[in-house]
Every structure is written in structure tokens, then in C-alpha cells.
Motif scaffolding. Structure first.
Motif, short mmCIF file in Angstrom:
data_model
loop_
_atom_site.label_atom_id
_atom_site.label_comp_id
_atom_site.label_asym_id
_atom_site.label_seq_id
_atom_site.Cartn_x
_atom_site.Cartn_y
_atom_site.Cartn_z
N GLN A 10 0.82 -1.21 0.00
CA GLN A 10 0.00 0.00 0.00
C GLN A 10 0.86 1.26 0.00
OE1 GLN A 10 -2.96 -0.07 3.08
NE2 GLN A 10 -4.10 -1.74 2.15
N HIS A 11 1.95 1.24 0.73
CA HIS A 11 2.83 2.41 0.74
C HIS A 11 3.50 2.59 -0.62
CE1 HIS A 11 3.27 2.08 5.40
NE2 HIS A 11 2.14 2.63 5.02
N ASN A 66 -4.82 4.45 5.79
CA ASN A 66 -4.90 4.43 4.32
C ASN A 66 -6.33 4.41 3.80
OD1 ASN A 66 -2.09 4.40 3.90
ND2 ASN A 66 -2.00 2.19 4.21
N LYS A 96 -3.70 12.27 4.09
CA LYS A 96 -3.90 11.59 2.81
C LYS A 96 -5.18 12.05 2.13
CE LYS A 96 -1.11 7.66 4.13
NZ LYS A 96 -1.03 6.25 4.53
N GLU A 151 -1.75 4.11 -1.94
CA GLU A 151 -3.18 4.01 -1.68
C GLU A 151 -3.50 2.60 -1.22
OE1 GLU A 151 -5.20 4.94 -5.24
OE2 GLU A 151 -4.22 3.43 -6.44
N GLY A 152 -4.66 2.47 -0.58
CA GLY A 152 -5.05 1.17 -0.06
C GLY A 152 -5.87 0.38 -1.06
#
Length: 722
Positions: A398-399, A434, A476, A403-404
Motif C-alpha cells: 500500500q505504501h 490508508n 492523505k 493508496e489502499g
């Protein structure tokens, strides 16, 4: 000469002895082979196999003592040491061909216990016999159960997969359908998924209802070809097929143990599931990322639709190779393996393949829900290391993508309602940060209610971690707004891989709800923890983000901190908190001034609520009067202390106790400055610092100590400095 003759005689004697020895050895081998053949000819088991392989069609069963004798002999060997591959082929062919009718079939099938492996050819021939139409349905069911039981012991599966379509034709039979679906589930590959098969399964579902075996097979089809299966698969569907009780499992385990062979995992697991002494708690057995492997083990092959050569992703070893073959990549058979490869994540980020993301999200959602959310606490504790490694890998992915995944978001919404706040806390909070923007109508139920219960019942460190998590979440959200906002400023995309949009007003409502929620948590949390400096530090981190939403992120929104945050920060005993509060107030003023000036120049400027200006002015006047004018109590502020209460405190000149000299956070600096400015004085009078020149020197002294926030606040809000 005599010597040479003696040597020659000696050599001939040696050669004669060797010749006699060889003849004796060969004779012994011939005798042993003859004896072995004689024993085999007299072996009742060999005779029994010969009988079943040569028995003629139509031989009667009733009153046939020879059949009974031979069948008993085969059963004895089978239940003792198992049947060899050749014996399995003979007995399976005899049973399924119905040479002696259907009456002995079930008994023969129940004794088919392999000693080592099961020949694939025998299974394929037996499957073909199913189409004859003379085998009773009970025998057909028993045969498919046997195939499922020994599936891991079949020596190969290629020919079985070659007749996948033939096996699929049996799903139309209601009695066979549950077992055929299970067998198809084990044999399915991507190339097995076809539109007509999906339609057939959906037709059966409309006829039979949402049966688990149909849903499981459809779920696998959806993993391989999500564009063909539009059916919504229930997230709480149990994993695996029904574990039917069969007559082979316990007997087969006994045979394998007596032969010192490893019991196949499918058999031992299935048998253990029925063992009353075994714990019924779920275990985290499938949270490991699968190894990346190609759909086929062949060389790059042609794609049927476009004629392009497909290159398996597992064969890509560098980023340059990925760029050269970007549009010819063949995804692996197990989509979960993408999370463990940086090249695979780069492919997802560059190509943004919607079908690949759908497959990956489906696999990830299944793993998180079935193997984590629905497992017992005992299983989670015993396998915490496996879960930790899995979640860390998910976080790295995800990093990398910035985004998740929607499936992990859906998992978190459910998991927060059962989470105790301690299990894998750092990983869960990182995943939570996230989460994309949640609509204002749903954010309370999905996020605020479970987090509020956890916050007020957990330790100080959890409170700090949650505030930090919500700060990262807000960052975010604001970053997504600044990056993905459209030119017309009407709506924004929540995710770069999806077309889900939210209006600007809806986004502002969600952000405002989040800020107000954190304000409520912070106010009560500081009371519960006695205004702990560590918790206050994380809260001020959050409001450093909030105060710059307009200039830094371009969001037309301003939200002031509640009194429960402002006053504890102002009265803090550490200078860092007061300095950060001064910086926050300075940034609020810069943002509000900029928004006000734009409102006069352009028509696109947003309208700021009067209450926001009122709150800011109250806070600003209170800080200036307290730190600069030595007059803490100001009539227009919302902080009022009665004179009687101040007298009872016993503090002299209480209204001047929170200026830059007497404030508990800065008194040590005032004392140090006084000693340096008047080193010869025996008595200390801090009020002497308020004289014109010492006061200017004292301010410069404070500014050199690193209090940049205080410096900006004074320079832009005090008349003589502004």
C-alpha cells in the motif's frame, strides 16, 4: 622357464574358479527367480487380482464362492498394507465396468486404499465409465468421493484437466453436483473458465438456490475471470467444501502410517476435522503470500485473441525487462503473489489493469475475512507471527502504491467492531490511515462509533497512536484532494484506479466531521489523562495539519480547535507545547487572512463562517493578553474565573502569572536570563525584565532558544512588531 609355466598354471586355475563361481551364481539366480514365480503363482492375492482382471462379463454374483474368496483376499491386503498402482488399476476397472453387475461395486470401491500413488490413467478410465449410464447413482457418488479423498495421491493431473469439460457435464445431476463442483474446484485453471460454464452454474443456482458448492466454484471462476462473473459472493461464506464422512480416511491414515509414508494433507486435515478431541478453533493457516508462478510452465506462448506472445510475470527479472514487455505480461495464477514482488506492484501502478486489481482485491478480501476476521482469538494469538508478516507485506504494498485496497478497507470496517485495540495494533492503525474518504452519511457508523469505544477504554499509548493514525488519514485525504481535484473543482476521485467520485461539498463535510471527531476525542482524552504532554503533542500534530488546509492543500475549509484543546495547550508546563500552539495560531491567521483577501478579489473564494472568526479572535486576544499584556482574564473571552476563586488559590497577582516571564513553561528561561543579565544581584526580581531594554533582550534570548512558533506569533500579532 619353470617359473613361467607355474604362473600360467596359476592363471588358468583362477579363471576356472571364476567360471565355476559365475555358473553357480547364475544358477542361484535362476532358481530364485523360478522360486519367486512359483510363489507368486501360488500367492492368493496375485491369484485374486488375476481373477478380477480376467472375469467374464455376466458372471453371476449370488452363490459365487470364488468371488467372495478373492474379494476377501484383496480387502485383507488393502486394509493391511494398501494396494499397489497396478492392483488399484485392476480393481477400479473391474468395479466401474460392471462386469459382474453393480452389487459388488460399492464393496470394491471401499477397499481401494493406495499404498503409494494412484495412477492417473485408471482414474480417467473410471471417470469415462460414468457416462455409460448403468452405474447406480449411489455408486457414482461413492466413486467421486473416493477421487476427492485420494486426489493428492494421484501421480499427475494433466489428463484429468484435459477432460475438464466432460467432468463439468455432470453438474446437471443434482445428486452428483456437490461432489463434481468440489472436483472441478481442484482442477480449475484460468483456461477452464468459459462463459457457457458460468451461465450453467448461474442457471443451477437459480434452480437449486445459493448452494455453497456452487458459490465456491463461482468464486474461483471470479478470481480467474472477474469480468465473466458479476455475481456478488458473500464475504462470510465458509471456506472449503463440506467435509463428507467417507470410509477411506481413517483406514488410509492407518495404511500410510504402517508404510512409514507421509499422510496427504487433505486426508489428515479432513480426518482431524472429525476428531472429537481436536480443537475446533480456526487457525491462521493461509495468511502466507503464495509464491509467484506462471499459469503454465511452458515457454512464452501466443495469446489466442490478439496473437501476442505472453511473457509470464515470474520470468521478468528487472525493471528494464518490465518496460519492454509491459503490454505482454501474463499475470500469475495466484494473484496474492503480486504483493510480494516490487516489479509486480510497479506493473499494477503503471498499467492500472482493472481486471488484475479486481482479482487481487478478491483474493485479499477472502484472505483477510476468512483467515483473519473470522478466526478465533486463540488461533490469532498462536499465529500472530504469520499475521504480522502478512499485514506488514500488505502495508509495504500500500505504501508503494500510495493508496489502499478496497478489500482491506471493507475488512477494517468489520474488524474495528471486534478489535480489542491491542492485537497487531501498529499494523491495524497503519492500515486504517490508508482508508479513503468516507461519505459523511456513513463515517459515523463505519469509523467514529467503534473508534470512540476503543479510545476511551484503552491506554495512553493507544490514544496517542489513534490520534497519529487519524492525522495521517487526514493528510492523505487532503493530499488526494490537491492531486486528483478536477479543473472545474466540482468533484474529486477517491482512488486513482476507480471511477468513484465525491462532490467537493461532500468531501468538505467528511473532512469537517473528521476534524470535529478528533476534537471531541482530544478534549475528553486530555481530561482522562491529566493533560499528558505526550498525548498533547500528538493532538497538536493533528492541528498543525488542520490550520493549513487552505494554503497548503487548497481546500476551502477552516476549523478551529475546541476549547478543550486550546486551553490545555496554553497552560501546558512544557515550552514546546506553548510554542507549537503559537505557531498553529499564526498559521490560522495567515490562512484566514489569505481566504478573506481572495474573497474580495475573486468570486470563487469560499464563505467562512462568522463563528470561525469569532473563535479565532477570542483565542488570539486571550494569548496576547496572557503572554504579552499580563492580563489573563479578558472580558470577551469564553474563559471566566471568579475573583473569589482566584483569592482562594493564594497566588499573588494571578492575572499576571501567565506572561512570557512567569508562565510555568518559560519561568526557567526567565531565571536563566536574569542571572546572565544581572549576575551580581543577590535577590531575584523577575519583574525587572519587563523594563524596555531587558524586555527586548529577553525576547531575543527566547527566539534564540528555538521557539520559532512563538517568534512568528509575536512578530505578526503584537503592534510594535507587526
Amino acid at each position: 622357464m619353470a617359473t613361467l609355466l607355474n604362473l600360467s598354471d596359476s592363471d588358468s586355475l583362477v579363471r576356472n574358479d571364476q567360471s565355476v563361481s559365475n555358473r553357480t551364481s547364475n544358477r542361484s539366480l535362476r532358481v530364485a527367480e523360478k522360486e519367486r514365480k512359483k510363489n507368486e503363482a501360488e500367492d492368493p492375492f496375485v491369484l485374486a487380482l488375476k481373477y478380477f482382471s480376467e472375469v467374464e462379463v455376466g458372471t453371476p454374483v449370488i452363490g459365487n464362492d470364488e468371488l467372495e474368496k478373492n474379494l476377501v483376499q484383496v480387502e485383507k491386503v488393502a486394509f493391511n498394507r494398501g494396494l499397489s498402482p497396478e492392483a488399484l488399476s485392476v480393481m477400479l476397472e473391474f468395479s466401474m465396468s460392471l462386469r459382474m453387475g453393480s452389487s459388488p461395486c460399492a464393496r470394491v470401491l471401499k477397499c481401494l486404499l493406495p499404498a503409494s500413488v494412484v495412477p492417473q490413467e485408471a482414474v480417467v478410465r473410471a471417470v469415462v465409465w460414468l457416462s455409460v449410464g448403468k452405474i447406480p447413482i449411489s455408486t457414482q457418488v461413492l466413486f467421486i468421493k473416493w477421487v476427492l479423498t485420494v486426489f493428492d495421491m494421484i501421480d499427475a493431473k494433466d489428463k484429468l484437466r484435459a477432460i475438464y469439460g466432460f467432468i463439468f457435464s455432470f453438474v446437471a445431476d443434482e445428486n452428483l453436483c456437490p461432489f463434481i463442483c468440489h472436483l472441478l474446484y481442484l482442477l480449475t485453471r484460468k483456461e477452464s473458465v468459459r462463459v457457457f460454464r458460468v451461465r450453467k452454474l448461474l442457471e443451477l443456482q437459480s434452480k437449486l438456490g445459493r448452494q455453497p458448492y456452487l458459490l465456491h466454484l463461482l468464486s474461483l471462476y471470479k478470481v480467474f475471470c472477474p469480468e465473466l462473473v458479476t455475481l456478488s459472493i458473500p464475504s462470510r461464506m465458509r471456506s472449503g467444501f463440506k467435509n463428507h464422512i467417507s470410509p477411506w480416511k481413517s483406514a488410509l491414515m492407518g495404511v500410510q502410517k504402517r508404510n512409514n509414508l507421509q499422510v496427504p494433507s487433505s486426508i489428515s486435515t479432513a480426518f482431524a476435522a472429525k476428531d472429537k478431541t481436536t480443537s475446533r478453533k480456526r487457525k491462521l493457516n493461509h495468511l502466507e503470500l503464495p509464491a509467484m508462478s506462471a499459469v503454465t510452465n511452458k515457454e512464452p506462448q501466443m495469446e489466442q485473441t490478439s496473437g501476442r506472445k505472453l511473457v509470464p510475470l515470474v520470468q521478468i527479472q528487472s525493471f528494464s525487462q518490465l518496460l519492454k514487455n509491459m503490454h505482454r505480461i501474463e499475470l500469475p495464477s495466484q494473484m496474492g503473489s503480486l504483493l510480494g514482488s516490487s516489479l509486480a506492484l510497479q506493473y499494477l501502478d503503471c498499467v492500472q489493469d482493472e481486471s488484475a486489481l479486481l482479482r487481487l482485491n478478491f483474493w485479499l478480501g477472502y484472505a483477510l475475512h476468512e483467515e483473519f476476521l473470522f478466526c478465533s482469538d486463540g488461533g490469532a494469538n498462536q499465529n500472530a507471527g504469520e499475521a504480522l508478516q502478512f499485514l506488514n507485506r500488505l502495508l509495504c504494498a500500500q505504501h508503494f502504491l500510495q493508496e489502499g485496497f478496497p478489500s482491506s478497507d471493507a475488512f477494517l470496517y468489520k474488524f474495528l467492531n471486534v478489535w480489542d485495540g491491542s492485537l497487531l495494533c501498529p499494523q491495524i492503525l497503519n492500515l486504517l490511515s490508508n482508508i479513503p474518504v468516507i461519505p459523511s452519511s456513513q463515517i459515523k457508523t463505519l469509523l467514529f462509533e467503534p473508534l470512540m469505544q476503543l479510545f476511551f477504554t484503552s491506554s495512553l499509548f493507544f490514544k496517542c497512536g489513534l490520534i497519529e493514525c487519524l492525522n495521517h488519514m487526514l493528510l492523505k485525504w487532503l493530499t488526494w484532494h490537491s492531486v486528483y481535484a478536477l479543473e472545474d473543482d466540482l468533484d474529486i476521485s477517491l482512488n486513482s484506479h476507480t471511477s468513484i467520485n465525491i462532490t467537493l461539498s461532500g468531501f468538505k463535510d467528511s473532512v469537517m466531521d473528521l476534524v470535529h471527531f478528533v476534537g471531541r476525542l482530544a478534549s475528553v482524552g486530555l481530561q482522562l489523562e491529566g493533560c499528558h504532554s505526550l498525548l498533547l503533542s500528538f493532538i497538536l500534530d493533528f492541528y498543525e495539519t488542520v490550520c493549513d488546509t487552505f494554503l497548503r492543500f487548497g481546500l476551502p475549509l477552516m476549523v478551529m480547535p475546541p476549547p478543550g484543546v486550546f486551553y490545555p495547550a496554553f497552560f501546558a508546563t512544557d515550552p514546546v507545547s506553548v510554542d507549537r500552539l503559537a505557531y498553529i495560531m499564526h498559521r490560522y491567521k495567515v490562512n484566514l487572512t489569505s481566504a478573506k483577501s481572495q474573497e474580495k478579489v475573486t468570486k470563487q473564494a469560499f464563505h467562512i463562517n462568522r463563528q470561525t472568526f469569532r473563535d479565532f479572535n477570542h483565542y488570539l486576544v486571550f494569548m496576547v493578553n496572557g503572554l504579552w499584556n499580563s492580563n489573563m482574564c479578558y472580558t470577551e473571552t469564553n474563559l471566566q474565573l471568579s475573583e473569589e476563586l482566584l483569592e482562594k488559590s493564594g497566588v499573588p497577582q494571578s492575572s499576571t502569572r501567565f506572561d512570557l516571564i512567569h508562565h510555568p513553561a518559560f519561568m526557567s528561561y526567565a531565571v536563566d536570563f536574569h542571572q546572565k543579565c544581572w549576575p551580581g544581584r543577590k535577590d531575584m526580581d523577575l519583574n525587572s525584565i519587563k523594563q524596555s531594554k531587558p524586555w527586548s533582550w529577553y525576547l531575543e534570548y527566547l527566539f534564540t532558544q528555538g521557539f520559532d512558533g512563538l517568534k512568528d506569533f509575536i512578530q505578526h500579532n503584537i503592534g510594535r512588531w507587526a
